[in-house]
Design an enzyme around this catalytic site. Structure first.
Site, PDB file in Angstrom:
ATOM      1  N   VAL A  69       0.860  -1.063  -0.069  1.00  0.00           N
ATOM      2  CA  VAL A  69       0.072   0.122  -0.028  1.00  0.00           C
ATOM      3  C   VAL A  69       0.813   1.129   0.007  1.00  0.00           C
ATOM      4  O   VAL A  69       0.684   2.158  -0.729  1.00  0.00           O
ATOM      5  CB  VAL A  69      -1.029   0.002   1.241  1.00  0.00           C
ATOM      6  CG1 VAL A  69      -1.995   1.109   1.263  1.00  0.00           C
ATOM      7  CG2 VAL A  69      -1.915  -1.143   1.092  1.00  0.00           C
ATOM      8  N   CYS A  70       1.749   1.341   1.007  1.00  0.00           N
ATOM      9  CA  CYS A  70       2.778   2.467   0.803  1.00  0.00           C
ATOM     10  C   CYS A  70       3.550   2.619  -0.455  1.00  0.00           C
ATOM     11  O   CYS A  70       3.529   3.645  -1.079  1.00  0.00           O
ATOM     12  CB  CYS A  70       3.962   2.294   2.006  1.00  0.00           C
ATOM     13  SG  CYS A  70       2.950   2.121   3.685  1.00  0.00           S
TER      14      CYS A  70
END
Length: 165
Positions: free
Chosen positions: A50-51
């Site tokens: 996600v990051c």
């Protein structure tokens, strides 16, 4: 002061800071960009899906963000060496700042530090004068995207009040 979601409240002065941005220790902070809107993108960790997607999205959106004369600063508790390798692997050219030592000090000042010892997935837009204009807290497993940032920047450019996301 923080709002109910824990983040610093819009309307408050943005706490000043500088953090290492490169392995050689070059320090970067929002005050260097006074006169520009600054997007502080707090994120939990380098190398997570996600990051990685979130930071890559901001890099892809850079032409639109630059249309507002905005600067993006990514911030996590990872080391500056991790940031450099992560940025190189994802083609990220905006600064990733290491809130590493003391761990999470800047994230704490913005109300974006978690009990798990990492930065929350939080966005803070600081206006040209250094005042917090907009904030958004997202679940750790949700990419907040860029729409809220663009809306906040659009409102700032139009001279309209910005509110928390």
């Amino acid at each position: 002061m923080t709002d109910p979601n824990g983040l610093i409240r819009p309307g408050r002065p943005a706490p000043g800071f500088t953090l290492p941005a490169t392995p050689d220790g070059r320090q970067v902070g929002p005050e260097q960009f006074r006169g520009h809107p600054v997007v502080l993108a707090f994120y939990p960790a380098d190398w997570t899906p996600v990051c990685g997607d979130q930071m890559a999205l901001y890099q892809a959106a850079m032409p639109e963000l630059e249309r507002y004369d905005a600067v993006v600063l990514g911030i996590s508790v990872d080391s500056r060496w991790s940031h450099q390798a992560f940025a190189d692997s994802r083609g990220i050219r905006f600064p990733l700042l290491a809130d590493f030592e003391p761990k999470g000090e800047v994230a704490r000042r913005y109300g974006a530090y978690t009990p798990q010892g990492q930065a929350a997935r939080a966005l803070v837009v600081v206006d040209r004068q250094g005042t917090v204009a907009w904030t958004q807290l997202s679940p750790a497993d949700v990419n907040p995207g860029v729409d809220g940032i663009l809306d906040a920047l659009d409102r700032l450019a139009a001279g309209r009040q910005v509110v928390a996301g």
